[in-house]
Write a protein that holds these residues in place. Structure first.
Motif, short mmCIF file in Angstrom:
data_model
loop_
_atom_site.label_atom_id
_atom_site.label_comp_id
_atom_site.label_asym_id
_atom_site.label_seq_id
_atom_site.Cartn_x
_atom_site.Cartn_y
_atom_site.Cartn_z
N ALA A 15 1.13 -0.96 -0.14
CA ALA A 15 0.13 -0.10 -0.09
C ALA A 15 0.81 0.71 0.30
N ASP A 16 2.24 1.29 0.57
CA ASP A 16 2.92 2.95 0.50
C ASP A 16 4.50 2.56 0.07
N ALA A 17 3.67 1.55 -1.36
CA ALA A 17 5.50 1.49 -2.09
C ALA A 17 5.94 2.63 -2.74
N PRO A 18 7.25 2.81 -2.93
CA PRO A 18 7.06 4.16 -3.41
C PRO A 18 6.91 3.69 -4.91
N MET A 19 5.66 4.48 -5.80
CA MET A 19 5.53 4.51 -6.86
C MET A 19 6.04 5.37 -7.72
N LEU A 20 6.38 5.40 -8.42
CA LEU A 20 6.81 6.04 -9.66
C LEU A 20 5.71 6.26 -11.15
N ASP A 21 4.27 7.19 -11.19
CA ASP A 21 3.67 7.58 -11.55
C ASP A 21 3.45 8.09 -13.01
N VAL A 22 4.09 7.40 -14.70
CA VAL A 22 5.10 8.09 -15.86
C VAL A 22 3.58 8.48 -16.75
N ARG A 23 2.08 8.59 -16.05
CA ARG A 23 1.66 9.40 -17.02
C ARG A 23 1.25 10.74 -17.15
N GLU A 24 0.88 11.41 -18.12
CA GLU A 24 0.70 12.29 -18.29
C GLU A 24 0.07 13.83 -17.30
N LEU A 25 -0.23 14.51 -17.12
CA LEU A 25 -0.24 15.57 -16.32
C LEU A 25 -1.91 15.47 -16.19
N ASP A 26 -2.18 15.53 -17.37
CA ASP A 26 -4.10 15.59 -17.24
C ASP A 26 -4.55 14.45 -16.38
N PRO A 40 5.94 12.57 -15.85
CA PRO A 40 6.02 12.14 -17.45
C PRO A 40 6.49 11.15 -18.39
N MET A 41 6.20 10.29 -18.14
CA MET A 41 7.81 9.08 -19.51
C MET A 41 7.64 10.26 -20.27
N SER A 42 6.77 11.12 -21.07
CA SER A 42 7.42 12.35 -21.73
C SER A 42 8.99 13.33 -21.70
N GLU A 43 8.78 13.20 -20.03
CA GLU A 43 9.88 13.96 -19.69
C GLU A 43 11.36 13.70 -18.98
N LEU A 44 11.05 11.70 -19.20
CA LEU A 44 12.14 10.70 -18.03
C LEU A 44 12.99 11.15 -18.49
N ALA A 45 13.93 10.89 -20.06
CA ALA A 45 14.94 11.70 -20.00
C ALA A 45 15.97 12.44 -19.99
N GLY A 46 15.29 13.52 -20.20
CA GLY A 46 15.62 15.05 -19.36
C GLY A 46 15.39 14.99 -17.55
N ARG A 62 -1.61 4.91 -17.31
CA ARG A 62 -2.52 4.31 -17.79
C ARG A 62 -2.94 2.46 -17.37
N SER A 63 -2.86 2.08 -17.69
CA SER A 63 -3.21 0.22 -18.04
C SER A 63 -1.95 -0.58 -18.17
N GLY A 64 -0.85 -0.12 -18.26
CA GLY A 64 0.88 -1.07 -17.86
C GLY A 64 2.00 -0.51 -19.37
N GLY A 65 1.34 -0.49 -20.11
CA GLY A 65 1.82 -0.54 -21.45
C GLY A 65 2.95 0.56 -21.28
N ARG A 66 2.96 1.96 -20.49
CA ARG A 66 4.07 2.61 -21.33
C ARG A 66 5.10 2.37 -19.61
N SER A 67 3.95 2.28 -18.98
CA SER A 67 5.25 2.22 -17.87
C SER A 67 6.32 0.84 -17.94
N ALA A 68 5.80 -0.12 -18.85
CA ALA A 68 6.56 -1.64 -19.40
C ALA A 68 7.67 -0.79 -20.05
N ARG A 69 7.31 0.42 -21.03
CA ARG A 69 8.42 0.58 -21.53
C ARG A 69 9.77 1.42 -20.81
N VAL A 70 9.49 1.68 -19.51
CA VAL A 70 9.76 2.53 -18.40
C VAL A 70 11.02 1.91 -18.26
N VAL A 71 10.00 0.50 -17.81
CA VAL A 71 10.71 0.01 -16.93
C VAL A 71 11.94 -0.87 -17.65
#
Length: 109
Positions: A15-26, A40-46, A62-71
Motif C-alpha cells: 500500500a505504501d510502496a514507492p511508485m513512479l507514475d509516468v502518465r501525463e499531467l491530465d 511523465p514518460m515524455s519527460e523521463l530522459a531529461g 494508465r494500463s501498463g504499456g507505457r510503464s513497461a517501456r519505462v521499466v
C-alpha cells in the motif's frame, strides 16, 4: 531491449510502496496512488536525476504499456524498477486508494 520486464500485479504492490507514475499531467490530475511521484514518460530522459532510488521502484501508467517501456529503460540505466500490471485502471478497479491533489473525486479512465 528485452521483451520481458519485471512485472507485478496490483495486489502484490504494498500500500505504501514507492511508485513512479509516468502518465501525463491530465491523467495524474484525474487521480493517482497516494504514495506515487509524478514523472511523465515524455519527460523521463531529461529528468533522470529525479527518479527515486527505491528498491524496488514500482512504475505505473494508465494500463501498463507505457510503464513497461519505462521499466525496460530504467533497467538499462541500473534502476530496480518493476512494472505494475494493468496500471491505474487495475489499481482503481481493485479498490486501491486513489487521490487527487485538489480533493476532487478521482476519475481513472
Amino acid at each position: 531491449m528485452s521483451d520481458q520486464v519485471p512485472t507485478v500485479s496490483v495486489s502484490d504492490v504494498p500500500a505504501d510502496a514507492p511508485m513512479l507514475d509516468v502518465r501525463e499531467l491530465d491523467e495524474w490530475t484525474a487521480g493517482h496512488a497516494p504514495a506515487a511521484r509524478h514523472l511523465p514518460m515524455s519527460e523521463l530522459a531529461g529528468r533522470t536525476g529525479e527518479i527515486p532510488g527505491d528498491d524496488p521502484l514500482y512504475v505505473v501508467c494508465r494500463s501498463g504499456g507505457r510503464s513497461a517501456r519505462v521499466v525496460a529503460y530504467l533497467a538499462q540505466q541500473g534502476f530496480p524498477a518493476v512494472n505494475v500490471a494493468g496500471g491505474m485502471q487495475e489499481w482503481s478497479a481493485s479498490g486501491r486508494d486513489v487521490v487527487t491533489d485538489d480533493g476532487s473525486a478521482p476519475r481513472i479512465a
